[in-house]
Design a protein around this motif. Structure first.
Motif, PDB file in Angstrom:
ATOM      1  N   GLN A 158      -3.008  -5.213   2.433  1.00  0.00           N
ATOM      2  CA  GLN A 158      -2.026  -4.351   1.797  1.00  0.00           C
ATOM      3  C   GLN A 158      -1.971  -4.553   0.289  1.00  0.00           C
TER       4      GLN A 158
ATOM      5  N   SER B 171     -10.000  -1.670   1.414  1.00  0.00           N
ATOM      6  CA  SER B 171      -8.918  -2.570   1.813  1.00  0.00           C
ATOM      7  C   SER B 171      -9.391  -3.839   2.525  1.00  0.00           C
TER       8      SER B 171
ATOM      9  N   PHE C  96      -0.672  -9.205   5.609  1.00  0.00           N
ATOM     10  CA  PHE C  96      -0.530  -8.362   4.430  1.00  0.00           C
ATOM     11  C   PHE C  96      -1.683  -8.508   3.450  1.00  0.00           C
TER      12      PHE C  96
ATOM     13  N   TRP D 220       5.189  -0.290  -2.806  1.00  0.00           N
ATOM     14  CA  TRP D 220       5.745   0.333  -1.614  1.00  0.00           C
ATOM     15  C   TRP D 220       7.140   0.889  -1.889  1.00  0.00           C
TER      16      TRP D 220
ATOM     17  N   THR E  40      -4.112  -1.995  -0.953  1.00  0.00           N
ATOM     18  CA  THR E  40      -3.798  -0.668  -0.428  1.00  0.00           C
ATOM     19  C   THR E  40      -2.585  -0.063  -1.112  1.00  0.00           C
ATOM     20  N   ALA E  41      -1.535  -0.845  -1.274  1.00  0.00           N
ATOM     21  CA  ALA E  41      -0.278  -0.338  -1.832  1.00  0.00           C
ATOM     22  C   ALA E  41      -0.449   0.291  -3.219  1.00  0.00           C
TER      23      ALA E  41
ATOM     24  N   ALA F 287      -0.010   1.777   6.190  1.00  0.00           N
ATOM     25  CA  ALA F 287       0.135   0.498   6.876  1.00  0.00           C
ATOM     26  C   ALA F 287      -0.417   0.571   8.294  1.00  0.00           C
TER      27      ALA F 287
ATOM     28  N   GLN G 270       2.676  -6.108  -4.094  1.00  0.00           N
ATOM     29  CA  GLN G 270       2.522  -4.938  -3.235  1.00  0.00           C
ATOM     30  C   GLN G 270       3.869  -4.307  -2.891  1.00  0.00           C
TER      31      GLN G 270
ATOM     32  N   VAL H  21      -4.196   0.486   8.250  1.00  0.00           N
ATOM     33  CA  VAL H  21      -4.692  -0.881   8.090  1.00  0.00           C
ATOM     34  C   VAL H  21      -4.681  -1.612   9.429  1.00  0.00           C
TER      35      VAL H  21
END
Length: 246
Positions: A224, A188, A221, A95, A227-228, A111, A91, A114
């Protein structure tokens, strides 16, 4: 796992270094003009190949009647290590690319979404939760919490992005905010559910027993990791290759 393999500890560090060079390290080296993209790819592939050779040689050195069990424990530990690297390293490379090409706001905004989604899922779950969402994986997550978190995330997304991206075109901001909020709300959380399955498989409350020294920090995380990549790919397709705000 893998305690019977003498070089197992060194191999984990090698895999970690390989993952860094192949992802975040590659971005920094190529972006800084240190090496070309092809050279960075060759370096990371060479490191991966060396790691593969080392792993096979170490397995071949195992002797005795318990060799099959040693193999199973070693491969199980290796799988856990690589899965952990996906969370920690995978991830971060997305980013870094997002921050370099589009600005830090596009890292902070998802972020924060989330965080909002996770927090409101807990709040709605405590106040209204009656129906379990995925009881075998995450017994405390509820349908009411999932729905309430989705509505809350959608509600704050547009004003939050407007405030963080002052001066950008409002129509585009609204579209981007809604798209990212929808993904954070509907997809997510399943990164967190997958992490819950991993923790339950290892009998751990958090990742502290799988990756010592990280504990609850790594648990923050879990969403994430899915998501990333989406944020970066969404921006590449819907915003373009130019850096800066949309």
């Amino acid at each position: 796992a893998g305690q019977a393999i003498a070089s197992y500890g060194a191999q984990k560090w090698w895999w970690f270094a390989t993952a860094v060079v192949a992802t975040a390290g590659r971005t920094l080296l190529v972006g800084g003009g240190k090496v070309t993209g092809d050279a960075a790819g060759l370096i990371s592939f060479g490191m991966a190949a060396a790691g593969l050779v080392g792993a096979v040689v170490s397995l071949a050195a195992v002797d005795g009647d318990d060799a099959p069990e040693v193999y199973r424990r070693y491969l199980g530990g290796a799988a856990s290590c690589h899965f952990s690297l996906l969370f920690l390293i995978g991830q971060s490379s997305f980013w870094i690319n997002t921050a370099r090409e589009y600005g830090l706001v596009w890292v902070l905004f998802p972020a924060l979404l989330v965080v909002v989604n996770d927090t409101m899922a807990y709040v709605f779950g405590v106040l209204l939760g009656k129906h379990k969402l995925l009881p075998r994986l995450s017994p405390k997550k509820t349908v009411e919490g999932f729905a309430g978190a989705a509505l809350s995330t959608m509600a704050v997304a547009v004003p939050l992005l407007r405030r963080m991206s002052a001066g950008s075109e409002a129509g585009n901001l609204r579209r981007h905010a809604v798209a990212l909020a929808a993904y954070v709300s509907l997809v997510s959380p399943f990164g967190g559910f997958l992490a819950s399955a991993v923790k339950r498989a290892h009998g751990a409350k958090d990742f502290g027993e799988i990756m010592p020294g990280h504990g609850g920090v790594v648990d923050r995380f879990d969403c994430q990791v899915v998501t990333a990549p989406f944020v970066y790919l969404y921006l590449r397709n819907c915003v373009g290759e130019a850096g800066g705000s949309a």
